[in-house]
Design an enzyme around this catalytic site. Sequence first.
Site, mmCIF file in Angstrom:
data_model
loop_
_atom_site.group_PDB
_atom_site.id
_atom_site.type_symbol
_atom_site.label_atom_id
_atom_site.label_comp_id
_atom_site.label_asym_id
_atom_site.label_seq_id
_atom_site.Cartn_x
_atom_site.Cartn_y
_atom_site.Cartn_z
ATOM 1 N N GLY A 89 21.867 62.170 -8.371
ATOM 2 C CA GLY A 89 21.624 60.826 -8.906
ATOM 3 C C GLY A 89 21.516 59.745 -7.846
ATOM 4 N N TRP A 97 20.423 67.048 -19.439
ATOM 5 C CA TRP A 97 20.336 65.708 -20.055
ATOM 6 C C TRP A 97 21.668 64.957 -19.988
ATOM 7 C CZ3 TRP A 97 17.199 66.993 -25.197
ATOM 8 C CH2 TRP A 97 15.938 67.470 -24.829
ATOM 9 N N SER A 138 18.638 64.891 -7.096
ATOM 10 C CA SER A 138 17.525 63.960 -6.849
ATOM 11 C C SER A 138 16.163 64.640 -6.739
ATOM 12 C CB SER A 138 17.803 63.098 -5.617
ATOM 13 O OG SER A 138 18.887 62.223 -5.901
HETATM 14 P P1 PGA Z 1 19.902 64.288 -10.565
HETATM 15 O O1 PGA Z 1 21.164 65.156 -11.057
HETATM 16 O O2 PGA Z 1 18.661 65.111 -10.775
HETATM 17 O O3 PGA Z 1 19.942 63.071 -11.399
HETATM 18 O O4 PGA Z 1 20.153 64.012 -9.117
HETATM 19 C C1 PGA Z 1 21.219 66.535 -10.860
HETATM 20 C C2 PGA Z 1 22.392 67.130 -11.602
HETATM 21 O O5 PGA Z 1 23.389 66.437 -11.839
HETATM 22 O O6 PGA Z 1 22.365 68.325 -11.969
#
Ligand code: PGA
Length: 259
Positions: free
Chosen positions: A171, A9, A211
């Site tokens: 991300g 989170w 992602s």
């Molecule tokens: P994400 O991040 O799923 O938003 O790409 C993964 C993480 O930072 O562990």
Amino acid sequence: MKKFVIGNWKMNLNVHEASLFAAKLAQDIPIRRGVETIICPSFLALEPLSLQIDHRQMKLCAQNCYWRDSGAFTGEISATQLRGLAQYVLVGHSERRNIFDEDDREIRFKVQAALRNGLTPILCVGETEFEYNEGDTPHVLNDHVAGGLLNVGSDQMDDVIIAYEPVWAIGSGKTPKLEEIEKAIELIRTQVAHMFGKSIAKNVPILYGGSVNLTNARAILSVKGVDGLLIATASLIAPEFVGIVEIASELVKKEGEKG
Ligand code: PGA
């Protein structure tokens, strides 16, 4: 083999929101053998959530820890202080490495602190976009794995998890090709085999993160050698996270039927 679905989170949700969100997840997360569902809330939410959740349904993971057990380290939280609150701790997440300048030495100390205090470290490793473009992924993975696990005893490796997270995929909505994920996981296992032998390498859980969402989770979880997913963005959307846990359950069930 068991599959892990982990929701990181990050620095989102206050204590109240975290409690509401965990309650929402609890309505739908299946309790099934073979899938370990883990959530990583902020430090502040660990204690209330440890009292709130059904530990057969979800487990708790801290997002970080300091490597000393106690002392004059203002603002830090040690693995010793996390005992009894969390079962797992993320170590060396790329945001810790890149924003907070953690190096392999510090990360290795944190892995050891976790193990010393009965927590399972989830060691995060992965290349940046620049390193990926330069073809440096194999070196980076070797360095991160060797650096993070140096001084860990073979007998402690039962309690270690590794997460492959390409920094450029975190991300960003971008993911590596499935064959690239397979290759990276294989490289990590080979490095673990060099350090601890083949049988430990075969058994160490290696996860993919970066992602992951409801649309790509099945394909990524089906890649050879992938034992689970580390998810941030999609883990904060209840139907996405629950859906991914359900996919993991289905895949474990199918594997079980195949024998
Ligand atoms: P994400 O991040 O799923 O938003 O790409 C993964 C993480 O930072 O562990």
